[in-house]
Design a protein around this motif. Structure first.
Motif, PDB file in Angstrom:
ATOM      1  N   ASP A   1       6.037 -33.141  -9.476  1.00  0.00           N
ATOM      2  CA  ASP A   1       4.955 -33.057 -10.769  1.00  0.00           C
ATOM      3  C   ASP A   1       5.670 -32.255 -11.651  1.00  0.00           C
ATOM      4  OD1 ASP A   1       2.832 -34.333  -9.305  1.00  0.00           O
ATOM      5  OD2 ASP A   1       2.137 -32.115  -8.522  1.00  0.00           O
ATOM      6  N   TYR A   2       6.543 -31.131 -11.419  1.00  0.00           N
ATOM      7  CA  TYR A   2       7.060 -30.374 -12.468  1.00  0.00           C
ATOM      8  C   TYR A   2       8.175 -31.254 -13.157  1.00  0.00           C
ATOM      9  CZ  TYR A   2       4.888 -26.590  -9.638  1.00  0.00           C
ATOM     10  OH  TYR A   2       4.106 -25.714  -9.112  1.00  0.00           O
TER      11      TYR A   2
ATOM     12  N   PRO B   1       9.046 -14.737 -10.205  1.00  0.00           N
ATOM     13  CA  PRO B   1       7.715 -14.771 -10.642  1.00  0.00           C
ATOM     14  C   PRO B   1       6.807 -14.226  -9.553  1.00  0.00           C
ATOM     15  CG  PRO B   1       8.783 -16.716 -11.337  1.00  0.00           C
ATOM     16  CD  PRO B   1       9.532 -16.070 -10.408  1.00  0.00           C
ATOM     17  N   SER B   2       5.666 -13.421 -10.071  1.00  0.00           N
ATOM     18  CA  SER B   2       4.899 -13.162  -8.946  1.00  0.00           C
ATOM     19  C   SER B   2       3.878 -14.231  -8.087  1.00  0.00           C
ATOM     20  CB  SER B   2       3.968 -12.115  -9.590  1.00  0.00           C
ATOM     21  OG  SER B   2       3.373 -12.599 -10.764  1.00  0.00           O
ATOM     22  N   GLU B   3       3.878 -15.244  -8.869  1.00  0.00           N
ATOM     23  CA  GLU B   3       3.175 -16.410  -8.447  1.00  0.00           C
ATOM     24  C   GLU B   3       3.974 -16.951  -7.204  1.00  0.00           C
ATOM     25  OE1 GLU B   3       3.555 -16.280 -11.634  1.00  0.00           O
ATOM     26  OE2 GLU B   3       1.473 -15.155 -11.715  1.00  0.00           O
ATOM     27  N   GLN B   4       5.217 -16.816  -7.322  1.00  0.00           N
ATOM     28  CA  GLN B   4       6.164 -17.517  -6.340  1.00  0.00           C
ATOM     29  C   GLN B   4       6.478 -16.707  -5.104  1.00  0.00           C
ATOM     30  OE1 GLN B   4       6.006 -20.887  -7.508  1.00  0.00           O
ATOM     31  NE2 GLN B   4       8.295 -20.837  -7.599  1.00  0.00           N
TER      32      GLN B   4
ATOM     33  N   GLU C   1      13.100 -23.195 -17.703  1.00  0.00           N
ATOM     34  CA  GLU C   1      11.766 -23.334 -17.410  1.00  0.00           C
ATOM     35  C   GLU C   1      11.239 -23.801 -16.241  1.00  0.00           C
ATOM     36  OE1 GLU C   1       9.950 -22.033 -19.961  1.00  0.00           O
ATOM     37  OE2 GLU C   1      11.195 -22.489 -21.773  1.00  0.00           O
ATOM     38  N   ILE C   2      11.869 -24.469 -15.635  1.00  0.00           N
ATOM     39  CA  ILE C   2      11.534 -25.184 -14.128  1.00  0.00           C
ATOM     40  C   ILE C   2      12.424 -24.916 -13.142  1.00  0.00           C
ATOM     41  CG2 ILE C   2      10.991 -27.278 -13.162  1.00  0.00           C
ATOM     42  CD1 ILE C   2       9.837 -28.102 -15.833  1.00  0.00           C
TER      43      ILE C   2
ATOM     44  N   PRO D   1      12.915 -20.965 -12.236  1.00  0.00           N
ATOM     45  CA  PRO D   1      11.531 -20.516 -11.586  1.00  0.00           C
ATOM     46  C   PRO D   1      11.011 -20.955 -10.083  1.00  0.00           C
ATOM     47  CG  PRO D   1      11.021 -21.052 -13.761  1.00  0.00           C
ATOM     48  CD  PRO D   1      12.574 -21.090 -13.175  1.00  0.00           C
ATOM     49  N   ALA D   2      11.130 -22.224 -10.332  1.00  0.00           N
ATOM     50  CA  ALA D   2      10.829 -22.964  -9.003  1.00  0.00           C
ATOM     51  C   ALA D   2      11.549 -22.557  -7.777  1.00  0.00           C
ATOM     52  CB  ALA D   2      10.721 -24.370  -9.118  1.00  0.00           C
TER      53      ALA D   2
ATOM     54  N   LYS E   1      17.024 -26.276 -20.924  1.00  0.00           N
ATOM     55  CA  LYS E   1      15.623 -25.951 -21.089  1.00  0.00           C
ATOM     56  C   LYS E   1      14.981 -26.203 -19.496  1.00  0.00           C
ATOM     57  CE  LYS E   1      12.848 -24.784 -24.304  1.00  0.00           C
ATOM     58  NZ  LYS E   1      11.673 -25.091 -25.115  1.00  0.00           N
TER      59      LYS E   1
END
Lengths: 277, 289
Positions: A174-175, A272-275, A192-193, A196-197, A188
């Motif tokens: 998806d990303y 990142p806190s979501e990760q 951006e992807i 962080p992923a 980028k």
């Protein structure tokens, strides 16, 4: 705002209460430690024991404990300097491993062709024990210090490469589709992807890597010599100063723990806190 | 005499240069598998005009998603061509923005940042302030001004879908591609989102291609309903013109709102016709079993 205020009040309270009535979580390991020390004392207090008892260790090494900063020249230095020398080697070898490992991991993870070509080779190389690299390193560098650093590098790099590769490969389609539809440029896309992923995976690799580095440095220094905690231990053994070995082992353990926690701390700041799991 | 010549000329030219905005020209998609090649779609021909709202319906496995994926450029047709404004589609691009089934928001970015990433990519020449205004305007459009600084994990399914819609609309795509955008939403939110989508589509006039499993949704939203036959080698079975006047829904005069629309005898005719197509003429194997 209210959350902030809450935190400010709670923190000192938390530490105060910790001292006033220590929680069971803290009490249990202290009791266990005292038990083990007592057991050790009992087992090693007979005069014909091969190993010193804990009290004996403290008496023998009081000079090292009180003054870790002495420097009588050569390899006759306090434990602070010994550990610092080892840490410097680890810092150089590990930093190189991190840079090269993350770079290679991204390359391998984002390109199926490269992955197919290189992964089998890496799977074999990563099982080679760290010290097996030392003779090759000595032959190649002709010098002790770069060889020790190389051993650290080659020990730490595999988990970093492998985890980074997995991190990049697991980026959800998806990303990637979002990136394609928006036509994100390479740089980028990375910031951006991809980064962080995959950063939680990268840090898993970095954390395993720092642990292995510290494991390998002691062994490498024993063989290479010079100032450093590994050679200190070997030197103490050759001079039958067993108490110093035990003290050094305790320091090695504590430093290893601190290194692991340091990488974990950096991870908690960067990921990142979501990760974060 | 002259009149006739003119007409015949126009007819000859029309297939290539006419109002065809988005054109599927003998499009087939074949996937190689271990068991030999598998034809998903075979010989799809379809002409879509600018500003049309097209819904696509069909059983799972009929290649609807593949069809839209080829319009977005994320997959390529095995044979045939898809053209947008007479330009062959060869790769993905923001002028054919996709709203994915599962929203596809980046979890480490806030709603604002997710939209901003798209805006930044498309309006490269605009100032930071202008881009910021575009993002805020579109978050307001979908009613998310309050939630602008929240991350996807803190948003409900409906809110996430709104962010995805805001992201798509903010970059003014010529074609808006939606793969079951409301499939994961509860019925009430779903109806709200349909209303909002219609309102936005009316204002921005994008050409919309939308996959749905919901016949009522298709009848309520679309100009034409493309009904697919079953795979393998699926094709367009029939195209249904949806004749209801626009505007529809809450914005319509009271005689034409959703309730009235559903009471319209013609609505039931179309609905039964579609049901008949899906569950009798092209019943899925599972449905028969």
């Amino acid at each position: 705002m209210t959350v902030n205020v809450d935190n400010r009040i709670r923190k000192p309270n938390f530490f105060l209460s910790l001292i006033k009535n220590p929680p069971k979580k803290l009490l249990r390991p202290i009791v266990a430690l005292l038990f083990l020390l007592t057991l050790w004392q009992v087992l090693c207090s007979s005069p014909d024991s091969n190993l010193p008892s804990p009290i004996q260790v403290v008496q023998d090494t009081s000079e090292f404990i009180i003054n870790p900063f002495f420097d009588y020249g050569g390899t006759d230095k306090g434990l602070f300097w010994q550990i610092l020398a080892s840490l410097q080697r680890v810092a150089i070898g590990y930093s190189l491993a991190a840079i090269v490992g993350i770079g290679l991991g991204i390359l391998i993870g984002s390109n199926q062709f490269v992955y197919d070509a290189i992964d089998p080779i890496f799977q074999v190389l990563r099982t080679v024990p760290p010290l097996a690299w030392l003779p090759i390193a000595l032959a190649a560098f002709q010098e002790a210090n770069p060889s020790a650093i190389f051993v650290i590098f080659i020990t730490a790099i595999w988990p970093i490469i492998i985890n980074t590769t997995v991190g990049v490969q697991q980026i959800p389609q998806d990303y990637k589709n979002v990136a394609k539809v928006l036509r994100l440029s390479g740089i980028k896309y990375f910031w951006e992807i991809m980064f962080p992923a995959s950063v939680p995976y990268i840090f898993t690799g970095l954390r395993i890597g720092i642990g292995l580095s510290w494991l390998a440095i002691v062994a490498a220094e024993m063989l290479v010599g010079g100032v450093g905690i590994g050679f200190f231990i070997w030197d103490s053994y050759n001079s039958s100063r067993l108490s110093e070995i035990i003290l050094a082992l305790i320091y090695v353990g504590i430093v290893g723990l601190l290194l692991d926690r340091l990488v974990a701390l950096i991870a908690s700041l960067v990921v990142p806190s979501e990760q974060q799991q | 005499m002259m009149q006739i010549t003119d007409n015949s000329l126009q007819k000859q030219i029309s297939p290539t240069t006419s109002t065809a905005f988005l054109e599927f020209d003998s499009v087939s998609k074949v996937y190689p598998t271990a068991m030999g090649s598998y034809t998903v779609l075979e010989d799809i021909n379809l002409i879509i005009e600018e500003g049309e709202f097209i819904c696509i319906i069909g059983h799972s496995g009929c290649g609807k998603s593949t069809l839209l994926s080829m319009v977005s450029g994320l997959t390529k047709p095995t044979t045939g061509e898809i053209r947008l404004k007479n330009q062959l589609i060869t790769q993905p691009g923001p002028e054919r923005m996709v709203i994915f089934q599962n929203y596809s928001l980046l979890p480490w970015k806030t709603a604002y940042e997710n939209v901003y990433l798209a805006v930044e990519q498309v309006y490269k020449h605009k100032s930071r302030q202008e881009k910021k205004e575009i993002v805020l305007e579109h978050l307001e459009l979908v009613g998310l001004t309050e939630a602008a600084n929240k991350k996807p994990a803190q948003l409900s399914g409906g809110m996430k879908q709104r962010v995805a819609i805001a992201r798509a609309l903010a970059i003014r795509p010529e074609v808006l591609i939606m793969d079951e955008p409301f499939g994961a939403l509860d019925p009430i939110t779903r109806e709200e989102m349909q209303e909002e989508l219609l309102k936005i589509w009316r204002d921005h006039r994008a050409t919309v291609l939308m996959i749905t499993h919901d016949i009522d949704e298709a009848l309520f939203l679309s100009d034409r309903l493309v009904m697919m036959t079953n795979g393998p080698a699926a094709n367009i079975g029939e195209i249904l013109e949806i004749p209801f006047a626009r505007p529809r829904g809450a914005a319509a005069p009271a005689t034409q709102d959703r309730m009235r629309l559903m009471e319209n005898p013609q609505y039931y005719e179309l609905r039964n016709y579609t049901l008949d197509f899906l569950f009798r003429r092209f019943a899925h194997d599972d449905a028969l079993a």
